[in-house]
Design a protein around this motif. Structure first.
Motif, PDB file in Angstrom:
ATOM      1  N   ARG A 232       1.476  -1.239   0.291  1.00 11.39           N
ATOM      2  CA  ARG A 232      -0.207  -0.129   0.159  1.00 11.39           C
ATOM      3  C   ARG A 232       0.515   1.141   0.314  1.00 11.39           C
ATOM      4  O   ARG A 232       0.385   2.600  -0.567  1.00 11.39           O
ATOM      5  CB  ARG A 232      -0.615   0.211   1.483  1.00 11.39           C
ATOM      6  N   VAL A 233       1.742   1.380   0.809  1.00  5.55           N
ATOM      7  CA  VAL A 233       2.450   2.723   1.123  1.00  5.55           C
ATOM      8  C   VAL A 233       3.718   2.347  -0.282  1.00  5.55           C
ATOM      9  O   VAL A 233       3.622   3.896  -1.063  1.00  5.55           O
ATOM     10  CB  VAL A 233       3.438   2.478   2.213  1.00  5.55           C
ATOM     11  N   LEU A 234       4.795   1.704  -0.361  1.00  2.00           N
ATOM     12  CA  LEU A 234       5.562   1.869  -1.495  1.00  2.00           C
ATOM     13  C   LEU A 234       5.290   1.326  -2.586  1.00  2.00           C
ATOM     14  O   LEU A 234       5.550   1.182  -3.425  1.00  2.00           O
ATOM     15  CB  LEU A 234       6.836   0.052  -1.162  1.00  2.00           C
ATOM     16  N   GLY A 235       3.943   0.505  -2.835  1.00  2.00           N
ATOM     17  CA  GLY A 235       3.386   0.138  -3.734  1.00  2.00           C
ATOM     18  C   GLY A 235       4.193  -1.505  -4.926  1.00  2.00           C
ATOM     19  O   GLY A 235       4.012  -1.049  -6.397  1.00  2.00           O
TER      20      GLY A 235
ATOM     21  N   ARG B 122       3.571  10.950   0.403  1.00  2.00           N
ATOM     22  CA  ARG B 122       2.795   9.977   1.310  1.00  2.00           C
ATOM     23  C   ARG B 122       3.521   9.885   2.817  1.00  2.00           C
ATOM     24  O   ARG B 122       3.118   8.977   3.192  1.00  2.00           O
ATOM     25  CB  ARG B 122       3.293   8.596   0.450  1.00  2.00           C
ATOM     26  N   PHE B 123       4.246   9.759   3.254  1.00  2.00           N
ATOM     27  CA  PHE B 123       5.545   9.098   4.527  1.00  2.00           C
ATOM     28  C   PHE B 123       4.542  10.419   5.289  1.00  2.00           C
ATOM     29  O   PHE B 123       4.569  10.353   5.998  1.00  2.00           O
ATOM     30  CB  PHE B 123       6.552   9.436   4.143  1.00  2.00           C
ATOM     31  N   ARG B 124       5.172  11.726   5.128  1.00  2.00           N
ATOM     32  CA  ARG B 124       4.733  12.662   5.859  1.00  2.00           C
ATOM     33  C   ARG B 124       2.828  12.231   6.348  1.00  2.00           C
ATOM     34  O   ARG B 124       2.185  11.672   7.298  1.00  2.00           O
ATOM     35  CB  ARG B 124       4.424  13.810   5.251  1.00  2.00           C
ATOM     36  N   ASP B 125       2.180  11.561   4.666  1.00  2.00           N
ATOM     37  CA  ASP B 125       0.674  11.205   5.656  1.00  2.00           C
ATOM     38  C   ASP B 125       0.376  10.318   6.079  1.00  2.00           C
ATOM     39  O   ASP B 125      -0.120  10.001   6.791  1.00  2.00           O
ATOM     40  CB  ASP B 125      -0.211  11.877   4.414  1.00  2.00           C
ATOM     41  N   GLU B 126       0.600   9.908   6.295  1.00  2.00           N
ATOM     42  CA  GLU B 126       1.348   7.708   6.528  1.00  2.00           C
ATOM     43  C   GLU B 126       1.988   7.856   8.049  1.00  2.00           C
ATOM     44  O   GLU B 126       1.698   6.887   8.751  1.00  2.00           O
ATOM     45  CB  GLU B 126       1.672   6.582   5.883  1.00  2.00           C
ATOM     46  N   GLY B 127       2.805   8.778   8.432  1.00  2.00           N
ATOM     47  CA  GLY B 127       3.160   9.086   9.902  1.00  2.00           C
ATOM     48  C   GLY B 127       4.484   8.704   9.684  1.00  2.00           C
ATOM     49  O   GLY B 127       4.872   7.346  11.169  1.00  2.00           O
ATOM     50  N   ILE B 128       5.065   8.191   8.536  1.00  2.00           N
ATOM     51  CA  ILE B 128       6.004   7.162   8.250  1.00  2.00           C
ATOM     52  C   ILE B 128       7.255   8.151   9.331  1.00  2.00           C
ATOM     53  O   ILE B 128       8.194   8.959   8.988  1.00  2.00           O
ATOM     54  CB  ILE B 128       6.404   6.773   7.336  1.00  2.00           C
ATOM     55  N   GLU B 129       8.039   7.180  10.324  1.00  2.00           N
ATOM     56  CA  GLU B 129       9.833   7.728  10.730  1.00  2.00           C
ATOM     57  C   GLU B 129      10.560   7.661   9.312  1.00  2.00           C
ATOM     58  O   GLU B 129      11.253   6.949   9.115  1.00  2.00           O
ATOM     59  CB  GLU B 129      10.036   6.557  11.709  1.00  2.00           C
TER      60      GLU B 129
ATOM     61  N   PHE C 113      13.780   5.938   4.881  1.00  2.00           N
ATOM     62  CA  PHE C 113      13.074   6.011   6.442  1.00  2.00           C
ATOM     63  C   PHE C 113      12.813   4.764   6.853  1.00  2.00           C
ATOM     64  O   PHE C 113      13.509   3.968   6.235  1.00  2.00           O
ATOM     65  CB  PHE C 113      11.772   6.292   5.357  1.00  2.00           C
ATOM     66  N   PHE C 114      12.416   4.473   7.672  1.00  2.00           N
ATOM     67  CA  PHE C 114      11.752   2.491   8.061  1.00  2.00           C
ATOM     68  C   PHE C 114      10.846   2.483   8.158  1.00  2.00           C
ATOM     69  O   PHE C 114       9.762   2.995   8.138  1.00  2.00           O
ATOM     70  CB  PHE C 114      12.124   3.267  10.081  1.00  2.00           C
ATOM     71  N   ASP C 115      10.543   0.853   7.748  1.00  2.00           N
ATOM     72  CA  ASP C 115       9.210   0.458   7.335  1.00  2.00           C
ATOM     73  C   ASP C 115       9.134  -0.096   9.144  1.00  2.00           C
ATOM     74  O   ASP C 115       9.636   0.493  10.577  1.00  2.00           O
ATOM     75  CB  ASP C 115       9.436  -0.893   6.949  1.00  2.00           C
ATOM     76  N   PRO C 116       7.521  -0.596   9.438  1.00  2.00           N
ATOM     77  CA  PRO C 116       6.886  -0.560  10.570  1.00  2.00           C
ATOM     78  C   PRO C 116       7.838  -1.412  11.816  1.00  2.00           C
ATOM     79  O   PRO C 116       7.256  -1.192  12.318  1.00  2.00           O
ATOM     80  CB  PRO C 116       5.767  -1.954  10.442  1.00  2.00           C
ATOM     81  N   GLU C 117       8.773  -2.148  11.542  1.00  2.00           N
ATOM     82  CA  GLU C 117       9.858  -2.799  11.822  1.00  2.00           C
ATOM     83  C   GLU C 117      11.402  -2.458  12.441  1.00  2.00           C
ATOM     84  O   GLU C 117      12.153  -2.746  13.012  1.00  2.00           O
ATOM     85  CB  GLU C 117       9.245  -4.378  11.664  1.00  2.00           C
ATOM     86  N   GLY C 118      11.087  -1.310  11.681  1.00  2.00           N
ATOM     87  CA  GLY C 118      12.708  -0.515  11.847  1.00  2.00           C
ATOM     88  C   GLY C 118      13.184  -0.847  11.660  1.00  2.00           C
ATOM     89  O   GLY C 118      14.398  -0.315  11.144  1.00  2.00           O
ATOM     90  N   ASN C 119      12.985  -1.533   9.566  1.00  2.00           N
ATOM     91  CA  ASN C 119      14.649  -1.574   8.716  1.00  2.00           C
ATOM     92  C   ASN C 119      14.027  -0.483   8.252  1.00  2.00           C
ATOM     93  O   ASN C 119      13.371  -0.130   7.266  1.00  2.00           O
ATOM     94  CB  ASN C 119      13.917  -2.636   8.180  1.00  2.00           C
ATOM     95  N   ARG C 120      15.550   0.017   7.828  1.00  3.16           N
ATOM     96  CA  ARG C 120      15.487   1.045   7.293  1.00  3.16           C
ATOM     97  C   ARG C 120      15.402   1.181   5.763  1.00  3.16           C
ATOM     98  O   ARG C 120      16.247   0.118   5.092  1.00  3.16           O
ATOM     99  CB  ARG C 120      17.184   1.895   7.238  1.00  3.16           C
ATOM    100  N   ASN C 121      15.129   1.724   4.965  1.00  2.00           N
ATOM    101  CA  ASN C 121      15.009   1.666   3.625  1.00  2.00           C
ATOM    102  C   ASN C 121      15.483   2.837   2.795  1.00  2.00           C
ATOM    103  O   ASN C 121      15.298   3.819   3.941  1.00  2.00           O
ATOM    104  CB  ASN C 121      13.660   1.936   2.756  1.00  2.00           C
TER     105      ASN C 121
END
Length: 164
Positions: free
Chosen positions: A25-28, A88-95, A110-118
């Motif tokens: 959903r977020v990254l497509g 999108r990241f701002r709207d989704e509250g993504i770190e 940025f970080f995914d929900p489990e803290g992995n850096r992308n």
């Protein structure tokens, strides 16, 4: 004999449903195959060309916050796409760790929900000695982002040579 490229990478995850949702959903990315019983999901950014570039599978045993992977970097097609991800990241509250120019790329860590850096990034046709990393303001037009990246490169960075 030589390696010709990276085929795919993957993460062990705690919460497969949350991670699947984030990467689709977020990254497509597109799910190309999955097996609920085995707890595995195969994903691709271009399934017509590559069955999977990324795999998620239940079974992570490391504690939350453990550093397991340095980063996974996702190439995009335009600066407008990088800016779209910024919104999108701002709207989704993504770190977000940093929005950046490397001289040879413009991207977002940025970080995914489990803290992995992308990272999502646009390759820029420059040969710039690395590491070069300067914070970039993506709340402006693409022309202004490119101008700021150029200014940061010439004002505060090492000498560079255009890629031939």
């Amino acid at each position: 004999m030589a390696i010709t490229g990276l085929g795919h990478t993957g993460f062990w995850v705690h919460d497969l449903a949350t991670m699947r949702d984030f990467y689709t959903r977020v990254l497509g990315l597109t799910v190309t195959d999955e097996d609920d019983e085995r707890g595995i999901v195969f994903l691709s950014s271009c399934p017509e060309e590559e069955h999977h570039e990324f795999v998620l599978q239940r079974g992570r045993t490391a504690m939350q916050g453990a550093k397991l992977t340095h980063q996974v970097s996702w190439r995009v097609d335009s600066l407008e796409t990088v800016i779209d991800f910024h919104h999108r990241f701002r709207d989704e509250g993504i770190e977000v760790q940093q929005e950046v120019t490397h001289g040879n790329a413009i991207g977002i860590y940025f970080f995914d929900p489990e803290g992995n850096r992308n990272e999502v990034y646009l390759r820029v046709d420059r040969d710039v000695r690395q590491p070069f990393r300067k914070t970039l303001n993506l709340d402006q037009s693409p022309a202004d982002v490119f101008a700021e990246a150029e200014r940061l490169l010439t004002d505060g960075g090492p000498a560079y040579q255009p890629v031939h």
